[in-house]
Motif scaffolding. Structure first.
Motif, mmCIF file in Angstrom:
data_model
loop_
_atom_site.group_PDB
_atom_site.id
_atom_site.type_symbol
_atom_site.label_atom_id
_atom_site.label_comp_id
_atom_site.label_asym_id
_atom_site.label_seq_id
_atom_site.Cartn_x
_atom_site.Cartn_y
_atom_site.Cartn_z
ATOM 1 N N PHE A 152 0.676 -0.962 -0.460
ATOM 2 C CA PHE A 152 -0.271 0.320 0.057
ATOM 3 C C PHE A 152 0.527 1.035 -0.030
ATOM 4 C CE2 PHE A 152 -3.233 -2.961 2.226
ATOM 5 C CZ PHE A 152 -4.268 -3.195 0.972
ATOM 6 N N THR A 153 1.923 0.952 0.923
ATOM 7 C CA THR A 153 2.872 2.764 0.535
ATOM 8 C C THR A 153 3.527 2.838 -0.738
ATOM 9 O OG1 THR A 153 4.297 1.736 2.133
ATOM 10 C CG2 THR A 153 2.485 2.799 3.091
ATOM 11 N N ALA A 154 3.986 1.368 -0.922
ATOM 12 C CA ALA A 154 4.843 1.148 -2.943
ATOM 13 C C ALA A 154 4.035 1.654 -3.055
ATOM 14 C CB ALA A 154 6.110 0.283 -2.783
ATOM 15 N N GLY A 155 2.905 1.338 -3.492
ATOM 16 C CA GLY A 155 1.626 1.322 -4.423
ATOM 17 C C GLY A 155 2.364 0.494 -6.101
ATOM 18 N N ILE A 156 2.427 -0.790 -4.983
ATOM 19 C CA ILE A 156 2.252 -2.417 -5.629
ATOM 20 C C ILE A 156 1.004 -2.574 -5.606
ATOM 21 C CG2 ILE A 156 3.724 -4.319 -6.220
ATOM 22 C CD1 ILE A 156 5.198 -3.278 -4.170
ATOM 23 N N PRO A 157 0.410 -3.160 -7.415
ATOM 24 C CA PRO A 157 -1.240 -4.135 -6.843
ATOM 25 C C PRO A 157 -0.506 -5.007 -6.274
ATOM 26 C CG PRO A 157 0.133 -4.147 -8.943
ATOM 27 C CD PRO A 157 1.441 -3.315 -8.689
ATOM 28 N N ILE A 158 -2.315 -5.993 -5.108
ATOM 29 C CA ILE A 158 -2.114 -6.358 -5.131
ATOM 30 C C ILE A 158 -3.005 -7.310 -5.338
ATOM 31 C CG2 ILE A 158 -1.696 -5.306 -2.103
ATOM 32 C CD1 ILE A 158 -4.289 -5.242 -2.012
ATOM 33 N N GLY A 159 -2.778 -9.185 -4.870
ATOM 34 C CA GLY A 159 -4.295 -9.968 -5.752
ATOM 35 C C GLY A 159 -5.667 -9.609 -5.341
ATOM 36 N N ASP A 160 -5.521 -8.992 -4.934
ATOM 37 C CA ASP A 160 -7.192 -8.350 -5.249
ATOM 38 C C ASP A 160 -7.437 -7.453 -6.064
ATOM 39 O OD1 ASP A 160 -10.266 -7.682 -3.981
ATOM 40 O OD2 ASP A 160 -9.113 -6.207 -2.598
ATOM 41 N N SER A 161 -5.941 -6.400 -6.864
ATOM 42 C CA SER A 161 -6.365 -5.662 -7.317
ATOM 43 C C SER A 161 -6.761 -6.809 -9.187
ATOM 44 C CB SER A 161 -5.352 -4.988 -7.948
ATOM 45 O OG SER A 161 -4.574 -4.582 -6.844
ATOM 46 N N ALA A 162 -6.789 -7.819 -8.880
ATOM 47 C CA ALA A 162 -7.108 -8.481 -10.678
ATOM 48 C C ALA A 162 -8.173 -7.406 -11.412
ATOM 49 C CB ALA A 162 -7.170 -9.971 -9.984
ATOM 50 N N GLY A 163 -9.513 -7.303 -10.751
ATOM 51 C CA GLY A 163 -10.660 -6.716 -11.185
ATOM 52 C C GLY A 163 -9.781 -5.441 -12.100
ATOM 53 N N PRO A 164 -9.400 -4.632 -11.155
ATOM 54 C CA PRO A 164 -9.194 -3.181 -11.796
ATOM 55 C C PRO A 164 -7.976 -3.747 -13.167
ATOM 56 C CG PRO A 164 -9.727 -3.400 -9.020
ATOM 57 C CD PRO A 164 -9.180 -4.269 -9.904
ATOM 58 N N LEU A 165 -7.257 -4.312 -12.441
ATOM 59 C CA LEU A 165 -6.368 -4.955 -13.800
ATOM 60 C C LEU A 165 -6.688 -5.230 -14.986
ATOM 61 C CD1 LEU A 165 -3.089 -6.866 -12.185
ATOM 62 C CD2 LEU A 165 -2.961 -4.653 -13.399
ATOM 63 N N VAL A 166 -7.253 -6.160 -15.113
ATOM 64 C CA VAL A 166 -8.760 -6.885 -16.282
ATOM 65 C C VAL A 166 -9.244 -4.948 -16.828
ATOM 66 C CG1 VAL A 166 -10.535 -7.895 -16.869
ATOM 67 C CG2 VAL A 166 -8.716 -9.273 -15.393
ATOM 68 N N ALA A 167 -10.282 -4.461 -15.741
ATOM 69 C CA ALA A 167 -10.104 -3.315 -16.899
ATOM 70 C C ALA A 167 -9.676 -2.486 -17.236
ATOM 71 C CB ALA A 167 -10.885 -2.108 -15.208
ATOM 72 N N LYS A 168 -8.200 -2.248 -16.480
ATOM 73 C CA LYS A 168 -6.987 -1.488 -17.454
ATOM 74 C C LYS A 168 -6.735 -2.227 -18.642
ATOM 75 C CE LYS A 168 -5.362 2.770 -16.792
ATOM 76 N NZ LYS A 168 -6.227 3.711 -16.740
ATOM 77 N N MET A 169 -7.114 -4.033 -18.733
ATOM 78 C CA MET A 169 -6.227 -4.090 -19.998
ATOM 79 C C MET A 169 -7.278 -4.148 -20.872
ATOM 80 S SD MET A 169 -5.267 -7.931 -18.770
ATOM 81 C CE MET A 169 -3.442 -7.895 -17.824
ATOM 82 N N LEU A 170 -8.778 -4.381 -20.582
ATOM 83 C CA LEU A 170 -9.588 -3.683 -21.391
ATOM 84 C C LEU A 170 -10.027 -2.370 -21.807
ATOM 85 C CD1 LEU A 170 -13.063 -5.650 -19.541
ATOM 86 C CD2 LEU A 170 -12.018 -6.331 -21.919
ATOM 87 N N VAL A 171 -9.749 -1.683 -21.609
ATOM 88 C CA VAL A 171 -9.037 -0.670 -22.556
ATOM 89 C C VAL A 171 -7.996 -0.303 -22.375
ATOM 90 C CG1 VAL A 171 -11.102 1.021 -20.560
ATOM 91 C CG2 VAL A 171 -8.433 0.965 -19.777
ATOM 92 N N ASN A 172 -7.437 -0.839 -23.002
ATOM 93 C CA ASN A 172 -5.730 -0.229 -23.667
ATOM 94 C C ASN A 172 -5.175 0.327 -22.364
ATOM 95 O OD1 ASN A 172 -3.470 -1.574 -24.980
ATOM 96 N ND2 ASN A 172 -4.140 0.681 -26.302
ATOM 97 N N TRP A 173 -4.990 0.547 -21.118
ATOM 98 C CA TRP A 173 -4.313 1.163 -20.211
ATOM 99 C C TRP A 173 -4.548 2.445 -20.955
ATOM 100 C CZ3 TRP A 173 -2.402 -3.120 -23.042
ATOM 101 C CH2 TRP A 173 -2.472 -4.262 -21.090
ATOM 102 N N ARG A 174 -5.521 2.974 -21.557
ATOM 103 C CA ARG A 174 -6.197 4.529 -21.418
ATOM 104 C C ARG A 174 -6.730 5.199 -19.784
ATOM 105 N NH1 ARG A 174 -8.124 2.785 -26.603
ATOM 106 N NH2 ARG A 174 -10.322 3.055 -25.478
ATOM 107 N N GLU A 175 -6.602 6.303 -20.013
ATOM 108 C CA GLU A 175 -7.256 6.772 -19.380
ATOM 109 C C GLU A 175 -8.663 7.031 -19.713
ATOM 110 O OE1 GLU A 175 -5.846 9.004 -16.952
ATOM 111 O OE2 GLU A 175 -3.761 7.956 -17.046
ATOM 112 N N THR A 176 -9.379 7.567 -17.514
ATOM 113 C CA THR A 176 -10.851 7.192 -17.560
ATOM 114 C C THR A 176 -11.387 8.926 -18.313
ATOM 115 O OG1 THR A 176 -12.159 7.671 -15.784
ATOM 116 C CG2 THR A 176 -10.594 9.174 -16.089
#
Lengths: 99, 383
Positions: free
Chosen positions: B203-227
């Motif tokens: 959390f302090t270093a800002g590294i994705p954790i296992g629970d970040s699986a959903g947001p990672l899939v979301a980011k892949m779907l939008v090709n890492w673009r901005e919101t």
């Protein structure tokens, strides 16, 4: 002499019985201690950097402050933005593999 | 016979002499064994011995828990100092043991979700206000991470207090069953505490954790673009296209530690679209069974979200209101893995679930259709 021999036998039997009892009591601990001795593992934070336009991808050591989606440069192939696509921990066993 | 008779006369005398010497010791031993057996079977001595054994085991584990808490406190104070908070120890002490939440009355279930949601929101705004006051105008990602770090230390404190409470209760009333149960559960509790303690680094270093699986899939779907825009407080909406299908993607605002309000965001979006949505796909991390492999991907029906109620029910209500099929894609992992920096194995599961989501979109949604994908989970390290 014979009395001593018989006495020794009795003591010996008791010692063996006690040793067996002790072994039985310690067996679960001995088994768990033997199985928990695993090989040392080295952990490394890796990040995958990729181009937003082409299929260019490369992996490197994670740099502090980087996050998924951060623009970290331009693609050497087509000049488009390079972003961090993934950050994960890679575990490697230390030392030589056993034969 | 005579020879045998002589022998048979001499031998018994000799044997009796031998046996009478050792039999005395054997008799003592038998009496001793009998007494010990009597004490062990018909008194509380074995239970007292067990109580001492189990309590000393629990105490040893409790020291380990306390060490973890001290370490977590040290790390959180160092992190808060690094983001410019003055008197971080005071801030930490002011947070721990406070900001608890009393669950709403369950015996009367009418509008319980609305009451629960209200209480959760009130608590969150109190925490947010507390952190905002000391952080000043810091970035929202930093604010979210400070909140999470405070929550983690608070969880470790609570765990320590609970273990100590049950140990002291067991010793006070000589309740050896209570202490034994606690001792049996201690290895699992220590592992969970270790996962929380280690998560502070992520959390302090800002590294994705296992629970970040959903947001990672979301980011892949939008090709890492901005919101595209912030649809709900701390929850982003993205728009993209997959093979002629319009895709709306919802995920929490990153890269700070944040889970957002995915249920509320989905409800708002579907209402904005007037219910014209062909499919809803939820993606989340799920706790695996011991027999399952980490990183396994599974597909099913329903809202994949580990929420205590309000967010999950919001998803279910809006889907059933407009009769929209709702799918769940989950990446399996243990509780420890869910809180630790994401491993390669789980990341491979994330890639698999991304492929699966695309397959579902292609196979189950007509061309020109609309799909909403919700990447549920903590978005730490994922913008």
């Amino acid at each position: 002499m014979m009395l001593l021999q018989q006495f020794d036998t009795l003591i010996m039997a008791l010692i063996i019985a006690f040793a067996l009892l002790l072994l039985t009591a310690l067996l679960p601990w001995l088994i768990s201690a033997a199985s928990s001795r695993s090989r040392a593992v080295r952990e490394e934070l890796v990040e995958v950097v990729g181009c937003l336009r082409c299929d260019y991808e490369s992996s490197k050591k994670h740099e502090k402050g980087d996050y998924v989606g951060k623009v970290v440069g331009t693609c050497p192939k087509d000049g488009a933005f390079l972003v961090v696509k993934a950050i994960y921990v890679e575990r490697r066993a230390q030392g030589r593999a056993g034969y | 016979m005579t020879v045998g008779g002589v022998k048979s006369v001499a031998a018994p005398i000799y044997v009796v002499q031998v046996v009478s010497g050792s039999s005395e010791i054997a008799s003592y031993l038998i009496v001793l064994l009998f007494l010990v057996s009597l004490l062990m079977n018909f008194t509380d001595i074995p239970q007292r011995i067990q109580l001492q054994r189990f309590s000393s085991f629990v105490r040893r584990k409790l020291y380990a828990l306390e060490e973890m808490e001290v370490d977590a406190r040290r790390k959180s104070v160092a992190y808060m100092s690094s983001v410019g908070i003055r008197e971080p120890s005071k801030i930490l002490e002011g947070f721990i043991d406070n900001f608890f939440l009393i669950r709403p009355v369950e015996i009367e279930p009418t509008d319980i979700i609305r009451r629960f949601k209200h209480l959760i929101r009130v608590r969150e705004s109190s925490v947010r206000e507390y952190v905002r006051r000391v952080l000043g105008g810091a970035d929202r990602s930093v604010q979210y991470s400070v909140e999470t770090v405070l929550e983690v230390v608070s969880v470790l404190r609570l765990l320590n207090k609970l273990v100590r409470h049950y140990l002291e209760l067991g010793l006070k009333y000589n309740n050896w069953i209570l202490v034994m149960q606690l001792a049996i559960q201690m290895p699992e509790l220590v592992e969970i505490a270790r996962a929380y303690a280690n998560s502070i680094d992520a959390f302090t270093a800002g590294i994705p954790i296992g629970d970040s699986a959903g947001p990672l899939v979301a980011k892949m779907l939008v090709n890492w673009r901005e919101t595209s825009r912030e649809i709900s407080d701390g929850t982003n909406l993205y728009e993209t296209e997959v093979d002629g299908r319009r895709i709306y993607v919802i995920k929490a605002l990153g890269p700070g530690s944040n889970v957002g309000w995915p249920g509320e965001a989905l409800e708002k979006l579907v209402e904005e679209l007037g219910g014209a949505v062909d499919r809803i796909i939820t993606v989340d991390a799920a706790l695996k069974l011991e027999s399952e492999e980490s990183g396994e991907v599974a597909y099913g029906t329903g809202a994949a979200i580990g929420d205590i109620g309000p967010e999950k029910i919001a998803m279910e209500r809006v889907a059933s209101k407009y009769s929209i099929p709702i799918d769940a894609v989950v990446v399996k992992m243990s509780e420890v893995e869910a809180l630790s920096p994401i491993s390669k194995k789980i990341y491979e599961g994330v890639v698999k679930s991304y492929e699966l989501v695309k397959k579902v979109i292609r196979e189950k949604v007509r061309e020109g259709g609309t799909v909403v994908v919700v990447g549920v989970g903590n978005t730490v390290g994922v913008r």
